[in-house]
Design a protein around this motif. Sequence first.
Motif, mmCIF file in Angstrom:
data_model
loop_
_atom_site.group_PDB
_atom_site.id
_atom_site.type_symbol
_atom_site.label_atom_id
_atom_site.label_comp_id
_atom_site.label_asym_id
_atom_site.label_seq_id
_atom_site.Cartn_x
_atom_site.Cartn_y
_atom_site.Cartn_z
ATOM 1 N N GLU A 132 18.785 -22.995 -9.870
ATOM 2 C CA GLU A 132 17.557 -22.513 -10.508
ATOM 3 C C GLU A 132 16.976 -21.375 -9.693
ATOM 4 O OE1 GLU A 132 16.437 -23.597 -13.412
ATOM 5 O OE2 GLU A 132 17.932 -25.191 -13.562
ATOM 6 N N GLY A 133 16.339 -20.428 -10.394
ATOM 7 C CA GLY A 133 15.654 -19.338 -9.716
ATOM 8 C C GLY A 133 16.561 -18.221 -9.244
ATOM 9 N N TYR A 134 17.822 -18.273 -9.607
ATOM 10 C CA TYR A 134 18.792 -17.283 -9.137
ATOM 11 C C TYR A 134 18.791 -16.036 -10.019
ATOM 12 C CZ TYR A 134 23.235 -15.443 -7.358
ATOM 13 O OH TYR A 134 24.202 -14.661 -6.792
ATOM 14 N N ASP A 135 18.753 -16.236 -11.312
ATOM 15 C CA ASP A 135 18.910 -15.119 -12.252
ATOM 16 C C ASP A 135 17.606 -14.447 -12.664
ATOM 17 O OD1 ASP A 135 21.675 -15.371 -12.312
ATOM 18 O OD2 ASP A 135 21.599 -16.858 -13.913
ATOM 19 N N ALA A 166 22.786 -18.805 -1.248
ATOM 20 C CA ALA A 166 23.148 -19.689 -2.360
ATOM 21 C C ALA A 166 24.619 -19.517 -2.736
ATOM 22 C CB ALA A 166 22.250 -19.411 -3.566
ATOM 23 N N ASP A 167 25.093 -18.282 -2.779
ATOM 24 C CA ASP A 167 26.495 -18.013 -3.137
ATOM 25 C C ASP A 167 27.457 -18.604 -2.122
ATOM 26 O OD1 ASP A 167 25.697 -16.628 -5.404
ATOM 27 O OD2 ASP A 167 25.953 -14.637 -4.482
ATOM 28 N N GLU A 168 27.164 -18.436 -0.832
ATOM 29 C CA GLU A 168 28.075 -18.921 0.210
ATOM 30 C C GLU A 168 28.103 -20.439 0.268
ATOM 31 O OE1 GLU A 168 30.946 -18.696 3.323
ATOM 32 O OE2 GLU A 168 30.405 -17.505 1.569
ATOM 33 N N ILE A 169 26.959 -21.074 0.169
ATOM 34 C CA ILE A 169 26.931 -22.541 0.154
ATOM 35 C C ILE A 169 27.693 -23.051 -1.060
ATOM 36 C CG2 ILE A 169 25.438 -24.566 -0.098
ATOM 37 C CD1 ILE A 169 23.353 -23.035 1.625
ATOM 38 N N SER A 170 27.492 -22.435 -2.214
ATOM 39 C CA SER A 170 28.216 -22.840 -3.425
ATOM 40 C C SER A 170 29.718 -22.660 -3.249
ATOM 41 C CB SER A 170 27.724 -22.036 -4.629
ATOM 42 O OG SER A 170 26.369 -22.326 -4.900
ATOM 43 N N ARG A 171 30.132 -21.553 -2.656
ATOM 44 C CA ARG A 171 31.554 -21.278 -2.460
ATOM 45 C C ARG A 171 32.196 -22.303 -1.528
ATOM 46 N NH1 ARG A 171 34.979 -19.525 1.057
ATOM 47 N NH2 ARG A 171 33.409 -19.130 2.652
ATOM 48 N N VAL A 172 31.545 -22.564 -0.403
ATOM 49 C CA VAL A 172 32.088 -23.499 0.585
ATOM 50 C C VAL A 172 32.159 -24.913 0.007
ATOM 51 C CG1 VAL A 172 31.616 -24.593 2.815
ATOM 52 C CG2 VAL A 172 31.454 -22.111 2.582
ATOM 53 N N PHE A 173 31.115 -25.337 -0.681
ATOM 54 C CA PHE A 173 31.115 -26.676 -1.267
ATOM 55 C C PHE A 173 32.175 -26.777 -2.371
ATOM 56 C CE2 PHE A 173 27.054 -29.090 -0.098
ATOM 57 C CZ PHE A 173 26.989 -28.524 1.154
ATOM 58 N N LYS A 174 32.332 -25.725 -3.168
ATOM 59 C CA LYS A 174 33.348 -25.742 -4.224
ATOM 60 C C LYS A 174 34.739 -25.871 -3.623
ATOM 61 C CE LYS A 174 35.039 -23.202 -8.223
ATOM 62 N NZ LYS A 174 34.880 -22.003 -9.055
ATOM 63 N N VAL A 231 19.580 -24.946 -5.221
ATOM 64 C CA VAL A 231 20.983 -25.227 -5.507
ATOM 65 C C VAL A 231 21.157 -26.741 -5.419
ATOM 66 C CG1 VAL A 231 23.371 -24.662 -4.972
ATOM 67 C CG2 VAL A 231 21.568 -23.048 -4.362
ATOM 68 N N ASP A 232 21.577 -27.344 -6.544
ATOM 69 C CA ASP A 232 21.632 -28.797 -6.667
ATOM 70 C C ASP A 232 23.072 -29.291 -6.625
ATOM 71 O OD1 ASP A 232 21.372 -31.473 -7.317
ATOM 72 O OD2 ASP A 232 20.344 -31.123 -9.225
ATOM 73 N N PHE A 233 23.385 -30.097 -5.600
ATOM 74 C CA PHE A 233 24.690 -30.741 -5.494
ATOM 75 C C PHE A 233 24.561 -32.252 -5.674
ATOM 76 C CE2 PHE A 233 25.196 -26.780 -3.190
ATOM 77 C CZ PHE A 233 26.375 -26.303 -3.727
ATOM 78 N N GLY A 234 23.501 -32.683 -6.318
ATOM 79 C CA GLY A 234 23.288 -34.106 -6.552
ATOM 80 C C GLY A 234 22.606 -34.753 -5.370
ATOM 81 N N ASP A 235 23.376 -35.179 -4.395
ATOM 82 C CA ASP A 235 22.824 -35.845 -3.219
ATOM 83 C C ASP A 235 22.247 -34.874 -2.204
ATOM 84 O OD1 ASP A 235 23.647 -38.265 -4.282
ATOM 85 O OD2 ASP A 235 25.605 -38.136 -3.333
ATOM 86 N N ILE A 236 22.619 -33.609 -2.327
ATOM 87 C CA ILE A 236 22.100 -32.559 -1.445
ATOM 88 C C ILE A 236 21.474 -31.488 -2.326
ATOM 89 C CG2 ILE A 236 22.675 -30.787 0.252
ATOM 90 C CD1 ILE A 236 25.164 -32.520 0.940
ATOM 91 N N VAL A 237 20.237 -31.143 -2.029
ATOM 92 C CA VAL A 237 19.556 -30.072 -2.751
ATOM 93 C C VAL A 237 19.120 -29.031 -1.724
ATOM 94 C CG1 VAL A 237 17.617 -29.433 -4.237
ATOM 95 C CG2 VAL A 237 18.786 -31.624 -4.584
ATOM 96 N N VAL A 238 19.537 -27.795 -1.964
ATOM 97 C CA VAL A 238 19.227 -26.697 -1.052
ATOM 98 C C VAL A 238 18.089 -25.878 -1.659
ATOM 99 C CG1 VAL A 238 20.137 -24.654 0.106
ATOM 100 C CG2 VAL A 238 21.635 -26.633 -0.292
ATOM 101 N N HIS A 239 17.049 -25.665 -0.884
ATOM 102 C CA HIS A 239 15.898 -24.863 -1.301
ATOM 103 C C HIS A 239 15.845 -23.626 -0.403
ATOM 104 C CE1 HIS A 239 14.079 -28.285 -3.519
ATOM 105 N NE2 HIS A 239 14.591 -29.011 -2.531
#
Length: 158
Positions: A88-91, A70-78, A99-107
């Motif tokens: 959701e479900g991280y903490d 989740a951290d790496e996908i968030s970093r690369v997309f940012k 991880v929700d990017f609107g058009d892409i949702v990572v489960h």
Amino acid sequence: MADDVTNTTAGGTDATTRPTRHRQACQAARIADDYRSRDVVVLDLTGITPIVDYFVVATGTSRRQMHAVADEISRVFKEAGDTRLGIEGYDNDSNWTLVDFGDIVVHVQDAEARALYDLDHLWADAPRVDWKVAAADTAADTAADTAIPTVDPDSDTE
């Protein structure tokens, strides 16, 4: 006349950004795979729902590994200028990180949650994207875009 939600750019993908979102979904799958997720799948939901274009579903092997994905996908997309809308479900002590990017949702789910919720079967009408081929094509495009042109010193052309 009501707005057509499938043609908006504020909350959804339009025809001009769809290829980019496809590449990004494949990139997210590649990251999950690189970070040792199992059974990584990209589902193309563009013809099924106007809410989301792609699901990336992966099985995590531990909480630490799921966080790393989740951290790496968030970093690369940012870095690419893509805003994460939520996570959701991280903490908490969850077996599923979304991880929700609107058009892409990572489960990213542990094996138990993956079997229980069975998103692959729930969205069985969605075509599966061959993300390994698409990710390899993206890597080749990136390498070609960033390659330094060379000049042959013996050539008469500049």
